[in-house]
Design a protein around this motif. Structure first.
Motif, short mmCIF file in Angstrom:
data_model
loop_
_atom_site.label_atom_id
_atom_site.label_comp_id
_atom_site.label_asym_id
_atom_site.label_seq_id
_atom_site.Cartn_x
_atom_site.Cartn_y
_atom_site.Cartn_z
N UNK A 75 0.80 -1.23 0.00
CA UNK A 75 0.00 0.00 0.00
C UNK A 75 0.83 1.27 0.00
N UNK A 76 2.14 1.16 0.03
CA UNK A 76 2.96 2.36 0.05
C UNK A 76 3.23 2.89 1.43
N UNK A 77 3.07 2.08 2.46
CA UNK A 77 3.39 2.50 3.82
C UNK A 77 4.75 1.96 4.26
N UNK A 78 4.93 0.64 4.22
CA UNK A 78 6.22 0.05 4.58
C UNK A 78 7.33 0.56 3.68
N UNK A 79 7.02 0.80 2.42
CA UNK A 79 8.05 1.25 1.48
C UNK A 79 8.64 2.59 1.88
N UNK A 80 7.85 3.43 2.54
CA UNK A 80 8.38 4.72 2.99
C UNK A 80 9.38 4.54 4.12
N UNK A 81 9.08 3.62 5.04
CA UNK A 81 10.04 3.30 6.10
C UNK A 81 11.31 2.70 5.49
N UNK A 82 11.12 1.88 4.45
CA UNK A 82 12.27 1.26 3.81
C UNK A 82 13.16 2.30 3.14
N UNK A 83 12.55 3.32 2.53
CA UNK A 83 13.34 4.39 1.90
C UNK A 83 14.23 5.06 2.94
N UNK A 84 13.68 5.37 4.09
CA UNK A 84 14.46 6.01 5.15
C UNK A 84 15.63 5.14 5.58
N UNK A 85 15.35 3.84 5.78
CA UNK A 85 16.39 2.92 6.23
C UNK A 85 17.46 2.73 5.17
N UNK A 86 17.06 2.60 3.91
CA UNK A 86 18.03 2.38 2.84
C UNK A 86 18.89 3.62 2.60
N UNK A 87 18.34 4.78 2.79
CA UNK A 87 19.16 5.99 2.65
C UNK A 87 20.26 6.04 3.69
#
Length: 406
Positions: free
Chosen positions: A360-372
């Protein structure tokens, strides 16, 4: 001729209908009369509210209120057993009213097809003897709890997720029981909250907890048994383990039921992005330039490396070709950062954009932060890495309707 003497107000039809309850030594005629004269409000006509409403309607309750602002969808039917294929598209309160009326035509049913807010909840709650919180939204629990305390109503609350559930009775004044805020004074951050719509639930788990809510409501209004106040029932459906834990007493420092409450005249409003039971929140944790829409991705000419952060079992439903699977558990908790960096290195260096995708595009936002954080020394990583806004649901809606929606 010998005449019989009736020591109760039940009709012959009611005696026959509820005969199995009337002959219970713990229940009896007087409890049935109290039930007939009582009212209950069910907030949420979903997985928990369905069995609760069915059992309260069939038990001989006098008045039932139903609150929900969603419509019936086919994805509801595996757990929301009060609805039918024939009522798909109808409001949930209308669908629930139809089923309850078919069970008990003499039951008075009130329907509220609306989203509860701090502005409208009090006039509704104060009309009923007992309130059942059957929502799937932890933020809304605070709104309902505060209203029940201010209106001096007992609150039967349950929650379910995956194969687990819990149940308790809040604000049970006869036991001087705690309210929800006594244990959890503040709502948790939005990004830490999951619902059964996000992570799934097995239908019979909802049925078990919702039925127990109806049982506690009946015990409260008929004044029988030991009400589940100052205690919480924990249910593990996978191991079939039921255990009850003690809860701390009502807290003098509580913001709504304490000695010097700060919430006095109306319940505190929930956050503005409050979500409904079956339409979970779309979180907004990133800036606009850190996200890409499904439409823009489908039209992009840039070389893209797709990272799918869903759990492995969801890959069997559908996935993008040649995507890299990086489940959130590994990304957040496995502590194999150097190995992961090496696995990603070639694709990150050879592609113009890195797209993170989830359901749904929720976990992916947390993943972006972590991957950065993890890839901070890679060239242009802040510009390259983006979240697919709305995830696979947005891809289904805006780009490819054949992509399975789940």
């Amino acid at each position: 001729m010998t005449k019989h003497i009736r020591n109760h107000s039940l009709s012959n039809d009611e005696v026959q209908r509820y005969s199995r309850q009337l002959i219970l030594s713990e229940f009896g005629v007087h409890a049935q009369e109290r039930l007939k004269d009582s009212s209950a409000l069910i907030i949420g006509c979903g997985g928990l509210g369905s069995p609760a409403a069915l059992y309260l309607a069939s038990s001989g309750l006098g008045r039932l209120g139903l609150v929900d602002h969603d419509n019936v969808d086919i994805s509801n039917l595996h757990r929301q057993i009060i609805h039918r294929e024939t009522t798909i598209g109808k409001t949930k309160v209308e669908s629930a009213q139809i089923t309850c009326s078919q069970i008990n035509s003499s039951l008075k049913i009130d329907t509220y097809n609306q989203l509860l807010t701090y502005e409208n909840i009090m006039p509704i709650v104060k009309q009923y003897d007992v309130i059942l919180d059957c929502t799937d939204n932890v933020i809304t629990r605070y709104l309902i709890n505060d209203a029940c305390v201010l209106c001096q109503k007992p609150l039967v609350s349950a929650s379910v997720i995956r194969l687990e559930g819990q149940l308790s009775v809040w604000n049970y004044i006869e036991k001087h029981g705690p309210c929800y805020r006594c244990l959890y004074p503040q709502a948790p951050p939005e990004e830490t909250v999951s619902t059964c719509s996000d992570v799934g639930v097995l239908g019979p788990v909802c049925g078990t907890l919702g039925s127990l809510q109806a049982l506690e409501a009946i015990k409260i209004v008929t004044k029988i048994g030991d009400v589940l106040s100052n205690r919480m029932l924990l249910v593990d459906g996978l191991s079939m383990n039921f255990r009850t834990i003690k809860l701390r007493n009502r807290q003098t420092t509580c913001a709504v039921c304490g000695t010097n409450p700060t919430i006095i005249n109306q319940p505190s409003p929930p956050p503005m992005n409050q979500c409904s039971n079956d339409q979970p929140c779309r979180k907004n944790l990133l800036n606009r330039n850190e996200r890409i829409t499904a439409n823009d991705l489908s039209k992009s000419n840039l070389s893209s490396f797709i990272i799918d952060v869903r759990p492995e079992h969801e890959l069997n439903i559908a996935q993008f070709d040649n995507s890299f699977h990086l489940p959130m558990d590994r990304l957040l908790y496995k502590n194999d950062d150097e190995q992961l960096r090496n696995e990603l290195r070639t694709n990150i260096e050879n592609n113009q954009q890195i797209i993170i995708v989830c359901r749904r595009g929720n976990d992916s936002q947390l993943a972006v932060r972590r991957l950065k954080e993890l890839l901070s020394d890679f060239d242009n990583i802040d510009e390259k890495i983006k979240d697919l806004e709305g995830g696979f649901q947005a891809w289904h809606t805006d780009v490819d309707s054949t992509f399975p929606l789940y």
